[in-house]
Design an enzyme around this catalytic site. Structure first.
Site, PDB file in Angstrom:
ATOM      1  N   CYS B  86      -0.857  -3.074   0.816  1.00 29.47           N
ATOM      2  CA  CYS B  86      -1.471  -3.033  -0.099  1.00 29.47           C
ATOM      3  C   CYS B  86      -0.555  -3.836  -0.649  1.00 29.47           C
ATOM      4  CB  CYS B  86      -0.545  -1.218  -0.679  1.00 29.47           C
ATOM      5  SG  CYS B  86      -1.634  -0.712  -2.324  1.00 29.47           S
ATOM      6  N   HIS B 195      -1.858   2.867   3.156  1.00 27.32           N
ATOM      7  CA  HIS B 195      -0.610   2.663   3.645  1.00 27.32           C
ATOM      8  C   HIS B 195      -0.644   3.383   4.727  1.00 27.32           C
ATOM      9  CE1 HIS B 195       0.795   1.223  -0.085  1.00 27.32           C
ATOM     10  NE2 HIS B 195      -0.255   1.862  -0.484  1.00 27.32           N
ATOM     11  N   GLU B 197       2.577   3.756   6.575  1.00 29.14           N
ATOM     12  CA  GLU B 197       3.628   3.828   6.499  1.00 29.14           C
ATOM     13  C   GLU B 197       3.706   5.220   6.137  1.00 29.14           C
ATOM     14  OE1 GLU B 197       2.433   1.841   4.357  1.00 29.14           O
ATOM     15  OE2 GLU B 197       3.453   1.626   2.288  1.00 29.14           O
TER      16      GLU B 197
END
Lengths: 80, 230
Positions: B86, B195, B197
């Site tokens: 990002c 994302h 994560e």
């Protein structure tokens, strides 16, 4: 010496902000607006009075930081 | 294998990245401040999402000149593993470590939802635990995630197999050729808007991001041999 730097999105890159503003102007009745592009305007004070030196510095600043030359163009104006 | 999670003023996915490394592969991980000038102990560098330096001027524009970025550049050139997520992706493109630029979503909306991605390149350091063509479910959260490259650069990306992820179905931001993530020519530097994560446990909505972390550990083990595996 004062400088103005104008950063604009390249013509071949979509400017959604400009399009949104154009739409709003049309809604207001300004139907003659055929295109709106939004950019950035920076005022920079330089300690130097050497025009060539200022231009060289501003060019470097613009290409390294102020504009992303992948998607943006820039234009420099020097005053004084 | 040692991980660094960079922290810029305004980073807000740094904790997510740190926890993702701990929870998926359990390797040593440190927060590394933007002023750090030595990354020599780290094998992988994660550049997290957020709004570095308030995203003033442009997303990632100011972060590219943080002291730590000179070290990230050295690490990337040395073949170490670098992942930008990002805002981290925006920083890596601004720094010239990845091609292209990220511009405002064509919808003008901040898009924050799950998306399906196609794994286009399963040979990078961060995607080798996937198979090419896998569809994975990873969230996005960005207002300026429209990936742009000119036609010539796009042709180069295709020729070099540098397109890592594409959006499957709906293109959430208007990115060129539905691109969601790219890598450098060597495949050790990857950047993506979604994302991974935030997709490491089913309770989060998806665990499809886990394999990105497993991939990089696998890459590192392949490079360093079994003897150095802890």
């Amino acid at each position: 010496m004062k400088a103005k730097v104008y950063v604009t999105i390249k013509e071949n890159v979509l400017d959604p902000q400009g399009n949104a503003v154009q739409g709003a102007l049309h809604t207001m009745g300004f139907n003659d607006v055929s295109k709106v592009r939004i950019g950035k305007y920076l005022e920079i004070d330089l300690a130097t009075n050497d025009r060539a030196q200022a231009e060289a510095q501003l060019k470097e600043m613009s290409e390294k930081l102020l504009a992303n030359t992948v998607v943006e163009d820039y234009r420099i104006e020097l005053e004084g | 294998m040692n991980f660094a999670v960079l922290v810029f003023p305004g980073s807000n996915c740094d904790i997510d990245c740190f926890k993702a490394v701990e929870d998926t592969i359990g390797q040593p991980v440190d927060y590394v401040f933007h002023t750090e000038t030595d990354l020599s102990k780290y094998d992988a560098i994660l550049v997290p999402g957020g709004f570095s330096y308030g995203d003033y001027l442009r997303c990632g524009a100011i972060a590219q000149f943080a002291p730590v970025m000179a070290e990230v550049r050295k690490a990337a050139e040395a073949g170490k593993f670098v992942l930008g997520i990002c805002n981290g992706f925006q920083i890596l493109t601004e720094a010239g470590l990845l091609p292209g630029a990220l511009i405002r979503n064509d919808s003008l909306k901040f898009r924050c939802h799950q998306v399906d991605l196609v794994v286009e390149n399963a040979t990078t350091a961060f995607t080798n635990a996937y198979a090419q063509g896998d569809i994975i479910d990873i969230p996005i959260a960005h207002g300026e995630g429209s990936y742009f490259v000119d036609d010539a650069t796009l042709a180069t990306l295709k020729a070099n197999n540098q397109i890592v992820f594409r959006y499957s179905g709906d293109n959430p931001n208007g990115s060129v050729d539905h691109i969601a993530g790219v890598c450098n020519e060597a495949g050790n530097v990857v950047g993506m808007m979604p994302h991974p994560e935030r997709a490491v446990k089913d309770i989060l909505g998806s665990a499809d991001g886990v394999r990105m972390f497993e991939s990089v550990l696998k890459s590192w083990r392949e490079r360093n041999g079994a003897a150095s595996v802890r």
